[in-house]
Design an enzyme around this catalytic site. Sequence first.
Site, short mmCIF file in Angstrom:
data_model
loop_
_atom_site.label_atom_id
_atom_site.label_comp_id
_atom_site.label_asym_id
_atom_site.label_seq_id
_atom_site.Cartn_x
_atom_site.Cartn_y
_atom_site.Cartn_z
N ASP A 1 42.08 41.31 44.34
CA ASP A 1 42.24 41.11 45.78
C ASP A 1 41.29 39.97 46.14
O ASP A 1 40.07 40.14 46.12
CB ASP A 1 41.87 42.40 46.52
N GLU B 1 50.11 41.50 49.40
CA GLU B 1 49.09 42.53 49.63
C GLU B 1 49.69 43.86 50.09
O GLU B 1 49.33 44.91 49.55
CB GLU B 1 48.04 42.02 50.63
MG MG Z 1 42.10 42.16 52.67
#
Ligand code: MG
Length: 616
Positions: free
Chosen positions: A8, A175
């Site tokens: 991430d 995401e």
């Molecule tokens: Mg984030």
Amino acid sequence: MSKVVGIDLGTTNSLVAYVKDGAPVVIRDESGDALVPSVVSIGRDNTVYVGREAQRRLLTEPSRTVYSVKRFMGRGIEDVGDEARLLPFDVGGEEGGVVRIGVAGREFTPPEISAFVLRELKRRAEDHFREDGEFDFEVDRAVIAVPAYFNDAQRTATRDAGRLAGLEVLRIINEPTAASLAYGLDRKNRGTVAVYDLGGGTFDISILRVEDGVFQVLATNGDTHLGGDDIDAMLTTFVLADIGHSAAEGETVQTVRKAVIQAKIDLSETDETEIRIEPGRAVPRGYRKRITRADLEHMIRELVERTVGPCRQALADAGLGPQDIDEVVLVGGSTRIPLVRRAVEELFGRPAHAGLNPDEVVALGAAVQADILLSGRREMLLLDVTPLSLGIETLGGVTSKIILRNSTIPASGREMFTTGADNQTAVDVHVLQGERELASDCRSLARFTLRGIPPMPAGLPRIEVRFQIDANGILSVSARELRTAIEQTIEVKPSYGLTDQEVERMLIESFEHAEADFEARLLIEARNEAETVIHATEKSMRRPDFETLANEELEPGERRRIDDALAAARTAIGGTDREQIQQATAALNEATRHLAEVSMNRSVREALAGRNVKDL
Ligand code: MG
Ligand code: ADP
């Protein structure tokens, strides 16, 4: 054996995860911290600091420290005018080119800065695996998550950052898709998922449809300037006013900020806490103030409400109502705030998934995706979709779509075109991304020219334009004239991307290499110096009268010390430890100082023997 990690790469924080014994886990440092602040700072000696250390330097070295670089990935200077003005570092670049960030007297592209963060994550993963005794290989492949709304250029920039960090990016994943994967929602037969992501500086809402393991982004919305940073700023202003420092210095502001962030985080767990600053340079008298969760909720209520509008809009764009949402997933550190969670649950009328840490869930899902890719498990084949339509500009400035938005990727599409004028030998191909009819309202991804068309009457050439989106959502475009079998295929790079050559060059010139070169030079210098001293020592030991000299002039044990120091220096220059070489050189210098003195005296005496002063 090899490992693929999930990453991430956040605006505020980044982290890395992998699948261990069938379950994803994030990789933590010695102190148990999984988050690496996405902050990079360049030291005066060119040391590159990343993460917490770089974050601390925001205070002491603001002009050498960069953050929020994700906002600039794959963007041009004309895209980021307002954004750039909000940040303290230099954001520039040529018209129509990649953004450049000026820091510490050098210019970096956003992928170069992101690469520093990725390298840190890579190093962290390698350390972890080594300590675990699991394996001792380079971690060189990764899945990286990006916001669902990231366009082609932004995705390509992210992949370039990976390459610069020595990571082959196997897949770019959205995401919200990653977060859904972390919760195993791909195993649902079908359903709709709302992913609510409130991070440090950005708010994203994504509505996904999942069907037989395939995720489709139905709609995205959000606010690029809404998040935990706003809460921190609000509390900081409040405290500064309270201690009468409304126009405070950097250090005071940073100290207050740190204290209020701690209190904010506490209040996600407890009903009451204290904002506490110890007396010090920044705040001489210190500061203590009780604050309740109700106080905080009162302050941030309006801010939380600002997320509701984008959620409603995303639902409307997806053609759905709140009652159509089957699953709600919370992402981002700021969704730990109970008020935020309540607001989301109220809006969608159902409890949200909250079993995983909201600031870790994207990395966990990226790791799951990595594992799926690695194991090649067919039953968990995961596909994604392209968020925006792709096409080319045709006559009259109209967009002709070749791949429609929400096509499952990998995807390809083609269209036939022809020439508009007699004997036209070249056509311009303008590649566009977006949903709007007019080319000028869409995002320009690239332009190129297909040349070498033999002269023919207008309308006769058959030009095939072919679009191909790979599994990462990255596009390549080719064009060819079919009638004459003249084939010309052109790979297109997005306007705001880096060319392959640029990436190669950056790899070669990369800061780390520069640093390594510097290190290598220092090592060579140290070796040269050591060799000079060794050589001088050996020379004096080779003189014919050395044995007599040693017996007459050297103290007991001194000969031994010289021999030992000489041996140690010879060993040291065989290695690559610069400090060891320098220490050995210094020790040899020290051990031979007396010898040098006496042998020089002897030489002088010998030279003078039998001569008179006049000869000199
Ligand atoms: Mg984030
Ligand atoms: P991003 O996706 O922007 O990189 P994160 O998802 O890591 O960021 O979220 C970072 C934000 O979450 C910061 O503003 C941080 O202060 C906030 N945050 C982290 N933990 C908590 C908590 N327990 N309570 C409230 N806010 C939190």
